[in-house]
Scaffold this motif. Structure first.
Motif, PDB file in Angstrom:
ATOM      1  N   THR A   1       0.865  -1.170   0.000  1.00  0.00           N
ATOM      2  CA  THR A   1       0.000   0.000   0.000  1.00  0.00           C
ATOM      3  C   THR A   1       0.908   1.229   0.000  1.00  0.00           C
ATOM      4  OG1 THR A   1      -1.670  -1.221   1.236  1.00  0.00           O
ATOM      5  CG2 THR A   1      -1.822   1.170   1.286  1.00  0.00           C
TER       6      THR A   1
ATOM      7  N   GLN B   1      -4.392   6.660  -2.599  1.00  0.00           N
ATOM      8  CA  GLN B   1      -3.878   5.549  -1.819  1.00  0.00           C
ATOM      9  C   GLN B   1      -4.236   4.277  -2.574  1.00  0.00           C
ATOM     10  OE1 GLN B   1      -5.492   2.866   0.159  1.00  0.00           O
ATOM     11  NE2 GLN B   1      -5.121   3.419   2.292  1.00  0.00           N
TER      12      GLN B   1
ATOM     13  N   SER C   1      -6.026   4.115   7.202  1.00  0.00           N
ATOM     14  CA  SER C   1      -5.695   3.022   6.267  1.00  0.00           C
ATOM     15  C   SER C   1      -6.164   1.678   6.788  1.00  0.00           C
ATOM     16  CB  SER C   1      -4.177   2.957   6.072  1.00  0.00           C
ATOM     17  OG  SER C   1      -3.583   2.400   7.238  1.00  0.00           O
TER      18      SER C   1
END
Lengths: 344, 344
Positions: free
Chosen positions: B75, B95, B132
């Protein structure tokens, strides 16, 4: 009144491996006078369950270990010989859930003792098989509550021809699932498919690689794995789980005779990789729903949707030998010992 | 236009143990021309997550292994340099959830790529930490959905000072639970109790018998064990479960660097003995609820109920060394690598 004599099997030493007559010995004891609130039971049938092997070991488990020198704790079906307890009368058939023992006569304080009907429709003995925790109620709650079957699911059953597996598989069929059984010989495999209506059976003793064979027979993978066995069979099943699969952890008979610590499944990671759930089953959690469950099981029996088999061995003196059959997979359905007093 | 150069870290060989610069090497490659539907991303931050270690191995897991020679999948947080995709524009912060890589420039097909706000309230970088999957969303769904916390429950957290554990523990506190953290040094233990508000912390490196120490600190036993570590820590926790406990299986960092097959927990039996449930967590199952979760996390941050820490290492060339800190337990909170292009 003269004191009664009671032949019983007791734990002489903790077994290493499958219990033998060195570990579990016979003795005759005198029955103590009955106190207020107690019931004297003449046992007619003993229930031989894999879980008892766990109680013979000095483990940290859900029940206290059977003490050395103590009678082997067991569920039994018997008849009340004498009662000082208001809920029970002489002549009642009663079932004691994991509180009685492998013996001819049991004095019970009324704990976890339930009266069993003798109305001619079913033998009281059936309350030790299809209407018992060890055969009917465990798979009922295990499959339905923990497995959460959905029509079209693939259900994989270990020890599929055993007391629990044979019923859990049929309940899964009633719920519209595709059911595949794992068993250890060709005769039991045929019984599963031809008599009980399983969709397929795998003889795990004759296949080269069990995980590959499950993959072949379950091309849409496994939504519910009903685990009675643990060990290699659990590992093979874990490699074939579908996303969001449920593993019903009902027993681990492959490990009960191991010495020392036993590793958990090598494929434990698959629980995360498949967003799966492993749920531990203790049937006693559902005790207040037993009556409703038995009523539904009776309906299925009467509709011909459910078939059960009682595998009956005669004589207290043959109990230890009979018990070893659970571990070699020689039994088919529910293994019971019939005692001399039995009249049902 | 001249082709761009991209420095990237790639998998030269599958690691044995903690990955080294022998396993993961740097190279410079040319960025291919952008096709229709593609986005060119300039990476600003890399997310260093334990899960990446799993993808480096040739396992049967929830994602394909990273191929030998392939860039390390990760990521990342970056900025769109050029877009041929209708959903993204030049200058957007984006992202990529486990689809980008440890490299300066990534070409992404728009899969699992989300635009990140840059509204001045939070740094876009926070979408690689608290907002996240790897820091905020995983513990949010793991604790709330799989753990099902009830006020007064005792929650035991492994890797409690890590990215996931530090947040999961605080969410459990918000839900009225008693929270005990397992961590590997005294400084982090103090941080857990004094800064994050955990009720207690256990330094597992200095106690003689972890199961006994958990029993001492959790006298009412453990209702939820949030498992980031597996191995011995999982075994010690299993011995302390309450009836009907939930084990949230979020990770198994203690096993990621093992060679060969790794045994599951030796105390696997306790799942049955305690009617417990083990649930595997993949945060991607909840992707359609990420926005709502982020909104709730923001509320907690603004109310001062949640604190997070970003542990930032600078430079792509320091990524492999930084990554090893996850396994020695040297990081505190979310471990990120800041690349040269970073402007947030």
């Amino acid at each position: 009144m003269t004191q009664l004599h009671n032949r019983q099997l007791y734990l002489h030493q903790r077994p290493v491996g499958v219990p033998t007559e060195e570990d579990i010995r016979m003795r005759t004891v005198l029955v103590p006078d009955l106190q207020e609130g107690e019931v004297l039971i003449e046992n007619h049938y003993l229930s031989l369950d894999p879980a008892i092997r766990d109680w013979m070991s000095d483990n940290d488990s859900y029940l206290e270990p059977i003490p050395l020198g103590g009678c082997i704790r067991s569920t039994t079906l018997g008849k009340v010989l004498k009662s000082n307890h208001s809920a029970f009368s002489e002549g009642d058939y009663v079932q004691g859930l994991a509180v009685n023992g492998w013996e001819e006569l049991t004095v019970n304080h009324g704990d976890l003792l339930t009266q069993v009907p003798n109305d001619g429709n079913y033998s009281p003995r059936n309350y030790l098989s299809i209407f018992s925790g060890a055969m009917g109620l465990t798979p009922y709650f295990g499959l339905l509550e923990l497995g959460q079957p959905v029509e079209g699911d693939t259900v994989l059953m270990s020890a599929a021809a055993g007391a629990v597996g044979s019923i859990a598989g049929q309940i899964a069929k009633i719920k519209g699932c595709r059911v595949v059984g794992l068993t250890g010989n060709a005769e039991k495999a045929s019984w599963l498919t031809d008599t009980l209506g399983f969709d397929a059976a795998i003889n795990y003793k004759t296949c080269d690689n069990l995980a590959d064979e499950i993959a072949r027979v379950c091309p849409e993978r496994v939504d519910i794995f009903y685990d009675n066995v643990g060990g290699d069979m659990l590992d093979a099943a874990l490699l074939n789980l579908n996303d969001h699969a449920r593993v019903v952890f009902c027993g681990a008979i492959s490990t009960y005779n191991s010495s020392g610590s036993v590793p958990g499944p090598y494929n434990y990671w698959q629980i995360l990789a498949r967003s799966a759930t492993v749920k531990g089953l203790l049937t006693t959690n559902y005790v207040d729903r037993f009556d409703d469950a038995i009523a539904e099981i009776k309906t299925w029996l009467e509709q011909g949707k459910l078939i059960f088999n009682e595998d009956i061995v005669e004589g207290l003196e043959n109990t230890v030998e009979a018990y070893s059959r659970l571990f070699s997979g020689a039994n088919k359905g529910k293994l019971l010992v019939k005692l001399a007093a039995a009249d049902c």
